[in-house]
Enzyme design. Structure first.
Site, PDB file in Angstrom:
ATOM      1  N   ASP A   1       2.155   4.602  -7.132  1.00 44.48           N
ATOM      2  CA  ASP A   1       2.965   5.416  -5.906  1.00 44.48           C
ATOM      3  C   ASP A   1       3.040   4.298  -4.968  1.00 44.48           C
ATOM      4  O   ASP A   1       2.964   3.062  -5.388  1.00 44.48           O
ATOM      5  CB  ASP A   1       1.968   6.528  -5.235  1.00 44.48           C
ATOM      6  CG  ASP A   1       2.846   7.537  -4.463  1.00 44.48           C
ATOM      7  OD1 ASP A   1       3.684   8.388  -5.030  1.00 44.48           O
ATOM      8  OD2 ASP A   1       2.667   7.459  -3.334  1.00 44.48           O
TER       9      ASP A   1
ATOM     10  N   LYS B   1      -3.577  13.847  -7.725  1.00 42.40           N
ATOM     11  CA  LYS B   1      -2.946  12.590  -6.750  1.00 42.40           C
ATOM     12  C   LYS B   1      -4.465  11.819  -6.198  1.00 42.40           C
ATOM     13  O   LYS B   1      -5.177  12.461  -6.209  1.00 42.40           O
ATOM     14  CB  LYS B   1      -2.164  12.889  -5.673  1.00 42.40           C
ATOM     15  CG  LYS B   1      -1.231  11.756  -4.988  1.00 42.40           C
ATOM     16  CD  LYS B   1      -0.004  11.601  -5.950  1.00 42.40           C
ATOM     17  CE  LYS B   1       0.812  10.455  -5.271  1.00 42.40           C
ATOM     18  NZ  LYS B   1       2.168  10.500  -6.113  1.00 42.40           N
TER      19      LYS B   1
HETATM   20  P1  NDP Z   1       6.671   1.121  -2.595  1.00 41.52           P
HETATM   21  O1  NDP Z   1       5.624   1.006  -2.121  1.00 41.52           O
HETATM   22  O2  NDP Z   1       7.511   0.659  -3.833  1.00 41.52           O
HETATM   23  O3  NDP Z   1       7.947   1.635  -1.466  1.00 41.52           O
HETATM   24  C1  NDP Z   1       7.744   2.164  -0.562  1.00 41.52           C
HETATM   25  C2  NDP Z   1       8.886   1.732   0.451  1.00 41.52           C
HETATM   26  O4  NDP Z   1       8.931   2.566   1.590  1.00 41.52           O
HETATM   27  C3  NDP Z   1       8.709   0.578   1.118  1.00 41.52           C
HETATM   28  O5  NDP Z   1      10.108   0.088   1.662  1.00 41.52           O
HETATM   29  C4  NDP Z   1       8.337   0.985   2.456  1.00 41.52           C
HETATM   30  O6  NDP Z   1       8.428  -0.158   3.716  1.00 41.52           O
HETATM   31  C5  NDP Z   1       8.740   2.104   2.863  1.00 41.52           C
HETATM   32  N1  NDP Z   1       7.565   2.885   3.323  1.00 41.52           N
HETATM   33  C6  NDP Z   1       6.417   3.433   3.129  1.00 41.52           C
HETATM   34  N2  NDP Z   1       5.622   4.002   4.017  1.00 41.52           N
HETATM   35  C7  NDP Z   1       6.499   3.958   5.219  1.00 41.52           C
HETATM   36  C8  NDP Z   1       6.304   4.338   6.497  1.00 41.52           C
HETATM   37  N3  NDP Z   1       5.119   4.890   6.717  1.00 41.52           N
HETATM   38  N4  NDP Z   1       7.367   4.117   7.433  1.00 41.52           N
HETATM   39  C9  NDP Z   1       8.351   3.561   6.966  1.00 41.52           C
HETATM   40  N5  NDP Z   1       8.537   3.024   5.725  1.00 41.52           N
HETATM   41  C10 NDP Z   1       7.662   3.231   4.806  1.00 41.52           C
HETATM   42  O7  NDP Z   1       6.732   2.901  -3.067  1.00 41.52           O
HETATM   43  P2  NDP Z   1       7.551   3.739  -4.068  1.00 41.52           P
HETATM   44  O8  NDP Z   1       9.033   3.312  -3.806  1.00 41.52           O
HETATM   45  O9  NDP Z   1       6.903   3.869  -5.295  1.00 41.52           O
HETATM   46  O10 NDP Z   1       7.352   5.220  -3.295  1.00 41.52           O
HETATM   47  C11 NDP Z   1       8.291   5.728  -2.105  1.00 41.52           C
HETATM   48  C12 NDP Z   1       8.488   7.137  -2.182  1.00 41.52           C
HETATM   49  O11 NDP Z   1       8.665   7.814  -3.554  1.00 41.52           O
HETATM   50  C13 NDP Z   1       7.052   7.924  -1.837  1.00 41.52           C
HETATM   51  O12 NDP Z   1       7.379   8.975  -1.161  1.00 41.52           O
HETATM   52  C14 NDP Z   1       6.492   8.209  -3.166  1.00 41.52           C
HETATM   53  O13 NDP Z   1       5.389   9.046  -3.260  1.00 41.52           O
HETATM   54  C15 NDP Z   1       7.671   8.757  -4.118  1.00 41.52           C
HETATM   55  N6  NDP Z   1       7.730   8.598  -5.473  1.00 41.52           N
HETATM   56  C16 NDP Z   1       7.250   7.476  -6.221  1.00 41.52           C
HETATM   57  C17 NDP Z   1       7.109   7.507  -7.357  1.00 41.52           C
HETATM   58  C18 NDP Z   1       7.273   6.279  -8.432  1.00 41.52           C
HETATM   59  O14 NDP Z   1       7.253   6.530  -9.441  1.00 41.52           O
HETATM   60  N7  NDP Z   1       6.860   5.269  -7.728  1.00 41.52           N
HETATM   61  C19 NDP Z   1       7.691   8.764  -8.195  1.00 41.52           C
HETATM   62  C20 NDP Z   1       7.916  10.012  -7.342  1.00 41.52           C
HETATM   63  C21 NDP Z   1       7.764   9.862  -6.119  1.00 41.52           C
HETATM   64  P3  NDP Z   1       7.420  -1.361   4.101  1.00 41.52           P
HETATM   65  O15 NDP Z   1       7.230  -2.183   2.805  1.00 41.52           O
HETATM   66  O16 NDP Z   1       7.637  -1.584   5.211  1.00 41.52           O
HETATM   67  O17 NDP Z   1       5.814  -0.519   3.965  1.00 41.52           O
HETATM   68  O1  2IT Z   2       4.951  11.200  -6.915  1.00 43.93           O
HETATM   69  C1  2IT Z   2       5.100  11.029  -8.172  1.00 43.93           C
HETATM   70  O2  2IT Z   2       5.458  11.684  -9.085  1.00 43.93           O
HETATM   71  C2  2IT Z   2       4.265   9.601  -8.704  1.00 43.93           C
HETATM   72  N1  2IT Z   2       3.995   8.880  -7.778  1.00 43.93           N
HETATM   73  C3  2IT Z   2       4.565   9.299 -10.300  1.00 43.93           C
HETATM   74  C4  2IT Z   2       3.330   9.923 -10.845  1.00 43.93           C
HETATM   75  C5  2IT Z   2       3.266   9.540 -12.220  1.00 43.93           C
HETATM   76  O3  2IT Z   2       2.092   9.817 -12.620  1.00 43.93           O
HETATM   77  O4  2IT Z   2       3.761   8.997 -12.829  1.00 43.93           O
END
Ligand code: NDP
Ligand code: 2IT
Length: 450
Positions: free
Chosen positions: A171, A131
């Site tokens: 992420d 990561k």
């Molecule tokens: P995005 O940046 O697209 O969206 C993040 C969302 O979470 C936004 O709505 C943001 O609000 C909110 N958020 C982030 N940080 C905070 C915080 N500290 N407090 C409150 N709200 C928060 O990210 P993703 O959707 O890609 O990721 C969301 C989660 O999913 C993370 O935990 C990530 O690690 C996990 N994840 C993502 C994957 C992927 O493929 N993208 C795969 C697997 C897991 P705001 O806009 O106000 O910051």
């Molecule tokens: O937390 C996760 O699994 C991700 N942000 C996606 C990682 C990836 O390599 O697609």
């Protein structure tokens, strides 16, 4: 609520992790959650202890911390810190996302990298765990500033990457736009069009169908499997999703496809309750297009209520999907969800539920499934993207989505089978931790002391 006691066979490993990684709270939490499941595994497999597999797993193979200087639109010098933790490559090249958020520090990158090892192992695909990210805050930055930051970040990181070495993706704060700038700079520096070095690419330049949707869709496929074990479906169910980013949006889309109704979602400023069901087209327009806020959604949608203060878990639902960030669902939130009739909690985000909240949910008989299983659809589809890149092929949306659904079903079933095998039927946490651990541990034994 008091902490559970760690099995004596793994407690010394945890003490060592605390001692060697001071102040890295989220990393300690992630390690503890895995170690809590491993007592019976060490009893059954003394060979893991003999080869110090658990201790070795807790120590990253390599950690890179670097300076990221860039200039803002006013010509001022800005400085951020970049990270890449290459945690474990026993099963394949290091694989995992990059997070750009002001809260990022080594402890967050290490917790995410550690989780990623077991998640990637669970997928059954040939990917190791890693990561990275930066404390850069993309909010309010112009397109040109984002590009310059990404270019500077990659100017250091490129030397550590490669399709067979380390393959980042997105992420929090990193989506297709950022992956584009990062890939462009990698290509420029190396003079190689090495598609497999990053995943989450755009569809016209090496990306895979369904990668954008994969984490959210995959999480809902997993929920569907949980419900199926008791003969239920999502049809007619009230669902609450936290966040409104990539994972949240496509979780909402798939819940609606499968007949459920998402009545609330959030961002870091507040949440929206929309009893008619979240209008996904409007949400996408606001979030993906204008990069706006949930308050903008409420302003444009009749009947939607915007709430600041409290939390999205105050909204009564049957299924809750935390899809924002770590430790966003605490004991109080868990108790409120239970009082509101929630029966299933599945983690779309990484470690969104605090250990205390997990205990509250499980004590009340809520079916709880951990992120390393539930959100594995994103990285699985990244692995499918790598597969397409390696064979210079590109698959249809339908074919790729079917592959994703199959992978999620198999992760679900492996969790339950493993939980049965180790005497904790129905325990998705133990099942995910043990199944993820044993595959990577066996590979580590086979590869010798490296
Ligand atoms: P995005 O940046 O697209 O969206 C993040 C969302 O979470 C936004 O709505 C943001 O609000 C909110 N958020 C982030 N940080 C905070 C915080 N500290 N407090 C409150 N709200 C928060 O990210 P993703 O959707 O890609 O990721 C969301 C989660 O999913 C993370 O935990 C990530 O690690 C996990 N994840 C993502 C994957 C992927 O493929 N993208 C795969 C697997 C897991 P705001 O806009 O106000 O910051
Ligand atoms: O937390 C996760 O699994 C991700 N942000 C996606 C990682 C990836 O390599 O697609």
């Amino acid at each position: 609520m008091t902490e559970t006691v760690l099995p004596s066979s793994v407690a010394p490993v945890f003490e060592e992790v605390i001692r060697r990684n001071p102040g890295e709270r989220e990393f300690h939490q992630a390690v503890r959650e895995v170690l809590e499941s491993l007592g019976p595994v060490v009893v059954k497999h003394p060979e893991y202890a003999d080869a110090e597999v658990i201790r070795r797993l807790c120590e990253p193979e390599r950690q890179i911390i670097f300076r990221v200087p860039w200039t803002d639109d006013a010509g001022r010098v800005q400085l951020n810190r970049g990270f890449r933790v290459e945690f474990n490559s026993a099963l394949g090249p290091f694989k995992g996302g990059l997070r750009f958020h002001p809260s990022v520090y080594l402890g967050i990158v290490k917790f995410l990298g550690f989780e990623q090892i077991f998640k990637n192992s669970l997928t059954g695909l040939p990917i190791g765990g890693g990561k990275g990210g930066s404390d850069f805050d993309p909010k309010g930055r112009s397109e040109a500033e984002i590009m310059r930051f990404c270019q500077s970040f990659m100017t250091e990181l490129y030397r550590h990457l490669g399709e067979h070495t380390d393959v980042p993706a997105g992420d929090i704060g990193v989506g297709t736009r950022e992956i584009g700038y990062l890939f462009g700079q990698y290509k420029r520096i190396t003079n190689r069009y090495e598609s497999g070095v990053l995943t989450g690419k755009g569809l016209t330049w090496g990306g895979s169908q369904v990668r954008t949707e994969a984490t959210g869709y995959g999480a809902v496929f997993f929920v569907n499997e949980i419900l199926r074990t008791t003969g239920e479906t999502l049809e007619g169910k009230r669902v609450v999703v936290s966040g409104s980013g990539n994972v949240a949006i496509y979780a909402i889309e798939k819940v609606h496809d499968l007949g459920g109704r998402v009545i609330a979602c959030s961002d870091s400023n507040g949440y929206v309750v929309d009893e008619a069901g979240i209008d996904l087209e409007l949400l996408k327009e606001i979030k993906n297009g204008a990069r706006g806020r949930m308050s903008d959604y409420a302003a444009r949608r009749d009947g939607a209520v915007y709430v600041t203060g409290g939390s999205v878990w105050d909204v009564a639902c049957e299924v809750a999907l935390p899809c924002a960030t770590q430790n966003e669902l605490d004991e109080h939130g868990a108790a409120t969800l239970i009082a509101g009739g929630c029966r299933v909690v599945a983690e779309g985000a990484n470690m969104p539920t605090t250990p205390g909240a997990v205990r509250v949910l499980r004590a009340a008989g809520v079916r709880f499934a951990p992120g390393k299983a539930v959100n594995a659809g994103g990285v699985s589809t990244s692995a499918l993207e790598m597969q397409q890149n390696a064979s210079r092929d590109s698959w249809s949306f339908e074919y790729t989505e079917n592959r994703l659904a199959e992978i999620m079903r198999s992760i679900h079933d492996r969790c339950l089978e493993t939980a049965d095998e180790y005497g904790t039927p129905g325990d998705y946490v133990a099942g995910a931790n043990i199944a993820g651990f044993t595959r990577v541990a066996d590979a580590m034994l086979a590869l010798g002391l490296v």
